[in-house]
Design an enzyme around this catalytic site. Structure first.
Site, PDB file in Angstrom:
ATOM      1  CG  ASP A 221      17.344  24.558  21.625  1.00 20.01           C
ATOM      2  OD1 ASP A 221      16.902  24.236  22.733  1.00 20.01           O
ATOM      3  OD2 ASP A 221      17.977  23.782  20.884  1.00 20.01           O
ATOM      4  CD  GLU A 286      19.147  25.472  26.329  1.00 23.54           C
ATOM      5  OE1 GLU A 286      18.872  24.517  27.055  1.00 23.54           O
ATOM      6  OE2 GLU A 286      19.472  25.320  25.140  1.00 23.54           O
TER       7      GLU A 286
HETATM    8  C1  GLC Z   1      18.036  22.435  24.461  1.00 25.77           C
HETATM    9  C2  GLC Z   1      16.625  22.049  24.864  1.00 25.77           C
HETATM   10  C3  GLC Z   1      16.555  20.561  25.013  1.00 25.77           C
HETATM   11  C4  GLC Z   1      16.881  19.942  23.678  1.00 25.77           C
HETATM   12  C5  GLC Z   1      18.233  20.414  23.162  1.00 25.77           C
HETATM   13  C6  GLC Z   1      18.415  20.087  21.711  1.00 25.77           C
HETATM   14  O1  GLC Z   1      18.956  22.189  25.452  1.00 25.77           O
HETATM   15  O2  GLC Z   1      16.244  22.736  26.023  1.00 25.77           O
HETATM   16  O3  GLC Z   1      15.299  20.140  25.468  1.00 25.77           O
HETATM   17  O4  GLC Z   1      16.883  18.556  23.785  1.00 25.77           O
HETATM   18  O5  GLC Z   1      18.384  21.814  23.261  1.00 25.77           O
HETATM   19  O6  GLC Z   1      17.600  20.893  20.917  1.00 25.77           O
END
Ligand code: GLC
Length: 549
Positions: A221, A286
């Site tokens: 993440d 991500e």
């Molecule tokens: C990422 C996740 C999102 C979350 C953020 C903070 O972007 O996909 O859903 O709110 O991180 O963890």
């Protein structure tokens, strides 16, 4: 529209399939299905989905043809950010079940040939995590340096201008110890200090905990946020920012608060932990950024993530020429040996069927599942689920609560999976935590599974074809010259060659084809088995996969 839009299939593939001479990995051949666990299947009648619910639906995932399931967070959490605020990285929140349920999901998924990918959240914890509770005790607390604490600016106020992704300053004042702490997301999500080796060790422990229990991979993440500028310099203003319409977070360029060079060292060390499990586990990052920045996350000599998520199909306008140029550019920017990937939707962005409309959503599915690279499919998109209007009193997402009415809220894309036409769509016996879509009595698995023209049937056919034909998973990709609303490319492997031709507009269009072939699969009824000779005629909103002779 003119009839003059003609093109020819280029003879030689420009980009090789990758992994020449070695067996492809499961995550290269396979398709990932993302489950948002709160919304997939409730098994205990509390209106919230859970791990036993996922267990119950594994047979569906197998029937559909998914190779892996990525499960968004299910760790203990006060749910301020619905599981992305973790109080214990090595356990299961009671709302989702228990560690025994997790083990059962892994065991039963594996028994069906399905891999399990978990969400790993390195950047922050919940403010109720025991580490943070210790850290905020005093400036001398042993865990003080596990988080990012700074004095107020000389004249008072936050240490710099960094913003929180969910609105407002990224700094929160702690009146007890009279310092600010950093939170890239909610104030209830303090950022860990990854420059402290003890933090890194503790988080590597988390990685091992889940890989030891049989997880096949991690979706990491917000990975570009993990390391910040060590001088804490202000982020510069974004000249392209439009006050009032753009997300206020984008008022600054995140030059110092994100995507720092040292992140690649952190990722390399994390990857080494993952590789310690024999090379069959996958690590996905991500990263929302420009494509040139994203491809850097493959790392030096491929020692970064196996692939950084590529969100271009989510972000770009739905226009054949724009998408065509983006695919070519992405393919040309990939470092040697790097494996591509594509995403159409996730729990943070508008549903594809709402973005492009129901007719083009079928074309989009064909695009996702025929491009070179691992596809990730978001739960419910295989049914054509759309964004659901959430009445103000039922809003859950903190982003919407912080910045109401700007269309930033993510509840509309997180509504319960639509299984059948019964009350609550077979998701739960009670009122679900988010409202169901009004169309759920019509748009659901039960209604679509035997309908040859349904979105679900199209997905199953695409997934089955991709599984049968190595050309569509591991094959070479080559662009095909097409005009106006048509996007076209070939995929080939051994002696097999497919032409994928997608009409991304509502008007009929045509494409000149370099040789004879037969339509293998189409997004509209009636095209399959049709011979194709020199000119391929496409109806409006039609996509076809042609097997070239
Ligand atoms: C990422 C996740 C999102 C979350 C953020 C903070 O972007 O996909 O859903 O709110 O991180 O963890």
């Amino acid at each position: 529209m003119s009839d003059g839009r003609e093109g020819a299939v280029t003879a030689a593939p420009l980009f090789a399939g990758g992994n020449e001479g070695s067996e492809p990995r499961w995550w290269q051949r396979g398709v990932i299905y993302q489950v948002y666990p709160r919304s997939f299947q409730d098994s205990n009648g509390d209106g919230v989905g859970d791990l036993p619910g996922i267990l119950r639906r594994l047979e569906y995932l197998k029937w559909l043809g998914a190779d892996a399931v990525w499960i968004s967070p299910f760790y203990p959490s006060p749910m301020r950010d619905f599981g992305y605020d973790v109080t214990d990285h090595e356990a299961v929140d009671k709302a989702f079940g228990s560690i025994v349920d997790f083990d059962a999901v892994v065991r039963e998924a594996h028994a069906r040939g399905i891999r399990v990918i978990l969400d790993f959240i390195p950047n922050h914890t919940s403010n109720r995590h025991p580490w943070f509770l210790e850290s905020r005790l005093s400036r001398e607390a042993p865990r003080r340096d596990w988080y990012i604490w700074r004095d107020a600016a000389p004249g008072g106020g936050p240490p710099n201008n960094w913003r929180s992704a969910f609105g407002g300053s990224a700094w929160e004042w702690d009146s007890h110890t009279r310092q600010y702490y950093l939170h890239t997301f909610l104030r209830e999500q303090p950022d860990l200090n990854w420059r402290n080796p003890a933090v890194e060790r503790a988080m590597h422990h988390v990685v091992r905990f889940w890989l030891d229990r049989g997880a096949d991979g991690l979706r990491v993440d917000a990975v570009q946020k993990v390391i910040k500028d060590h001088l804490f310099r202000d982020d510069p203003p974004n000249p392209a920012y439009v006050e009032g319409s753009d997300d206020p977070y984008d008022a600054l360029l995140h030059e110092h608060s994100s995507d720092q060079p040292e992140i690649h060292d952190v990722i390399e060390r994390m990857r080494a932990v993952v590789d310690g499990y024999g090379g069959d586990r996958v690590m996905i990052g991500e990263i929302y950024n420009e494509v040139e920045r994203i491809v850097a996350y493959y790392g030096r000599d491929g020692r970064g993530v196996h692939f950084p998520y590529n969100f271009q199909l989510i972000k770009l306008p739905w226009d054949a020429r724009v998408i065509d140029a983006a695919i070519r550019r992405y393919e040309s920017l990939l470092p040697p040996g790097a494996w591509p990937n594509w995403v159409l939707g996730n729990h943070d962005r508008a549903r594809v069927a709402s973005r492009v409309g129901p007719a083009q959503a079928r074309v989009a599915a064909m695009l996702l599942l025929t491009l070179r690279g691992t596809p990730t499919l978001y739960y419910g998109d295989e049914l054509g689920m759309r964004n659901v209007d959430i009445p103000p009193e039922r809003v859950q997402d903190p982003w919407e609560k912080n910045l109401p009415g700007r269309g930033l809220g993510r509840d509309p894309v997180r509504t319960p999976m639509q299984w059948d036409g019964s009350r609550n769509a077979g998701f739960s016996d009670v009122e679900p935590w988010l409202p169901l879509s009004r169309d759920c009595s019509r748009v659901n698995v039960r209604a679509q599974e035997r309908d040859p023209t349904s979105m679900l049937t199209l997905h199953r056919a695409l997934l089955a074809l991709r599984r049968r034909e190595p050309a569509l998973s591991m094959g070479d990709w080559a662009p095909v010259q097409a005009e106006e609303s048509v996007l076209a490319f070939t995929r080939s492997h051994g002696g097999t060659r497919f032409l994928v031709a997608l009409n991304m507009g509502p008007e009929p269009a045509s494409l000149r084809v370099g040789g004879p072939g037969t339509v293998e699969l189409g997004t509209l009824p009636g095209s399959e088995g049709q011979p194709v000779d020199r000119t391929l005629r496409l109806r409006g909103d039609e996509g076809v996969i042609v097997r070239l002779a």
